[in-house]
Design a protein around this motif. Structure first.
Motif, PDB file in Angstrom:
ATOM      1  N   ASN A 143       0.841  -1.200   0.000  1.00  0.00           N
ATOM      2  CA  ASN A 143       0.000   0.000   0.000  1.00  0.00           C
ATOM      3  C   ASN A 143       0.873   1.246   0.000  1.00  0.00           C
ATOM      4  O   ASN A 143       2.084   1.178   0.224  1.00  0.00           O
ATOM      5  CB  ASN A 143      -1.025  -0.013   1.144  1.00  0.00           C
ATOM      6  N   LYS A 144       0.255   2.359  -0.277  1.00  0.00           N
ATOM      7  CA  LYS A 144       1.012   3.603  -0.493  1.00  0.00           C
ATOM      8  C   LYS A 144       1.876   3.979   0.702  1.00  0.00           C
ATOM      9  O   LYS A 144       3.032   4.357   0.538  1.00  0.00           O
ATOM     10  CB  LYS A 144       0.047   4.733  -0.824  1.00  0.00           C
ATOM     11  N   MET A 145       1.323   3.884   1.900  1.00  0.00           N
ATOM     12  CA  MET A 145       2.092   4.310   3.062  1.00  0.00           C
ATOM     13  C   MET A 145       3.180   3.293   3.421  1.00  0.00           C
ATOM     14  O   MET A 145       4.207   3.662   3.966  1.00  0.00           O
ATOM     15  CB  MET A 145       1.166   4.592   4.239  1.00  0.00           C
ATOM     16  N   GLU A 146       2.967   2.022   3.086  1.00  0.00           N
ATOM     17  CA  GLU A 146       4.032   1.034   3.277  1.00  0.00           C
ATOM     18  C   GLU A 146       5.238   1.392   2.413  1.00  0.00           C
ATOM     19  O   GLU A 146       6.381   1.179   2.820  1.00  0.00           O
ATOM     20  CB  GLU A 146       3.548  -0.373   2.920  1.00  0.00           C
ATOM     21  N   ILE A 156      16.763   5.158   8.354  1.00  0.00           N
ATOM     22  CA  ILE A 156      16.237   6.206   9.233  1.00  0.00           C
ATOM     23  C   ILE A 156      15.117   5.591  10.059  1.00  0.00           C
ATOM     24  O   ILE A 156      14.198   4.986   9.503  1.00  0.00           O
ATOM     25  CB  ILE A 156      15.711   7.402   8.419  1.00  0.00           C
ATOM     26  N   THR A 157      15.197   5.741  11.369  1.00  0.00           N
ATOM     27  CA  THR A 157      14.138   5.205  12.229  1.00  0.00           C
ATOM     28  C   THR A 157      12.949   6.170  12.235  1.00  0.00           C
ATOM     29  O   THR A 157      13.071   7.341  11.863  1.00  0.00           O
ATOM     30  CB  THR A 157      14.629   5.028  13.679  1.00  0.00           C
ATOM     31  N   SER A 158      11.820   5.664  12.699  1.00  0.00           N
ATOM     32  CA  SER A 158      10.643   6.534  12.799  1.00  0.00           C
ATOM     33  C   SER A 158      10.874   7.626  13.842  1.00  0.00           C
ATOM     34  O   SER A 158      10.374   8.748  13.696  1.00  0.00           O
ATOM     35  CB  SER A 158       9.384   5.723  13.110  1.00  0.00           C
ATOM     36  N   ILE A 159      11.661   7.335  14.856  1.00  0.00           N
ATOM     37  CA  ILE A 159      11.991   8.348  15.872  1.00  0.00           C
ATOM     38  C   ILE A 159      12.820   9.462  15.234  1.00  0.00           C
ATOM     39  O   ILE A 159      12.551  10.651  15.450  1.00  0.00           O
ATOM     40  CB  ILE A 159      12.747   7.717  17.059  1.00  0.00           C
ATOM     41  N   ARG A 165       1.361   7.542  13.282  1.00  0.00           N
ATOM     42  CA  ARG A 165      -0.025   7.619  12.800  1.00  0.00           C
ATOM     43  C   ARG A 165      -0.066   8.087  11.357  1.00  0.00           C
ATOM     44  O   ARG A 165      -0.863   7.591  10.556  1.00  0.00           O
ATOM     45  CB  ARG A 165      -0.861   8.539  13.695  1.00  0.00           C
ATOM     46  N   LYS A 166       0.804   9.028  11.019  1.00  0.00           N
ATOM     47  CA  LYS A 166       0.845   9.531   9.640  1.00  0.00           C
ATOM     48  C   LYS A 166       1.401   8.474   8.699  1.00  0.00           C
ATOM     49  O   LYS A 166       0.850   8.234   7.626  1.00  0.00           O
ATOM     50  CB  LYS A 166       1.659  10.826   9.571  1.00  0.00           C
ATOM     51  N   GLU A 167       2.493   7.826   9.081  1.00  0.00           N
ATOM     52  CA  GLU A 167       3.102   6.825   8.227  1.00  0.00           C
ATOM     53  C   GLU A 167       2.172   5.618   8.034  1.00  0.00           C
ATOM     54  O   GLU A 167       2.206   4.959   6.992  1.00  0.00           O
ATOM     55  CB  GLU A 167       4.445   6.364   8.809  1.00  0.00           C
ATOM     56  N   ASN A 168       1.337   5.343   9.022  1.00  0.00           N
ATOM     57  CA  ASN A 168       0.387   4.232   8.923  1.00  0.00           C
ATOM     58  C   ASN A 168      -0.921   4.626   8.254  1.00  0.00           C
ATOM     59  O   ASN A 168      -1.833   3.816   8.146  1.00  0.00           O
ATOM     60  CB  ASN A 168       0.126   3.637  10.305  1.00  0.00           C
ATOM     61  N   GLY A 169      -1.018   5.892   7.824  1.00  0.00           N
ATOM     62  CA  GLY A 169      -2.182   6.337   7.075  1.00  0.00           C
ATOM     63  C   GLY A 169      -3.373   6.768   7.906  1.00  0.00           C
ATOM     64  O   GLY A 169      -4.453   6.992   7.371  1.00  0.00           O
ATOM     65  N   HIS A 170      -3.189   6.902   9.223  1.00  0.00           N
ATOM     66  CA  HIS A 170      -4.294   7.311  10.089  1.00  0.00           C
ATOM     67  C   HIS A 170      -4.467   8.821  10.163  1.00  0.00           C
ATOM     68  O   HIS A 170      -5.516   9.308  10.575  1.00  0.00           O
ATOM     69  CB  HIS A 170      -4.103   6.737  11.495  1.00  0.00           C
TER      70      HIS A 170
END
Length: 75
Positions: A4-7, A18-21, A36-41
């Motif tokens: 999916n797009k966010m994946e 690069i970590t999410s942190i 939340r943004k990276e997971n599309g929420h």
């Protein structure tokens, strides 16, 4: 399996080690908000999208693949 797009964004981030942190820090947001943004929420702001394109060295087609045609191109 179709990605999916966010994946795709997550894969691009991980490809750069690069970590999410770290990404949250680069964008000036909390890690939870970034997740939340990276997971599309939640949606990324246009400024965040531009920052992502620079940080991850994303090309125009990468941005369209991830965010669709909602991208506002300012450069």
């Amino acid at each position: 399996r179709e990605v999916n797009k966010m994946e795709l964004l997550k894969i691009k981030r991980q490809d750069k080690s690069i970590t999410s942190i770290q990404m949250a820090r680069y964008l000036g947001i909390r890690k939870e908000t970034y997740s939340r943004k990276e997971n599309g929420h939640k949606k990324f702001t246009n400024a965040e999208k531009i920052a992502l394109s620079v940080i991850l060295n994303l090309k125009k087609q990468d941005m369209i693949d991830i965010f669709g045609r909602e991208i506002i191109w300012v450069f």
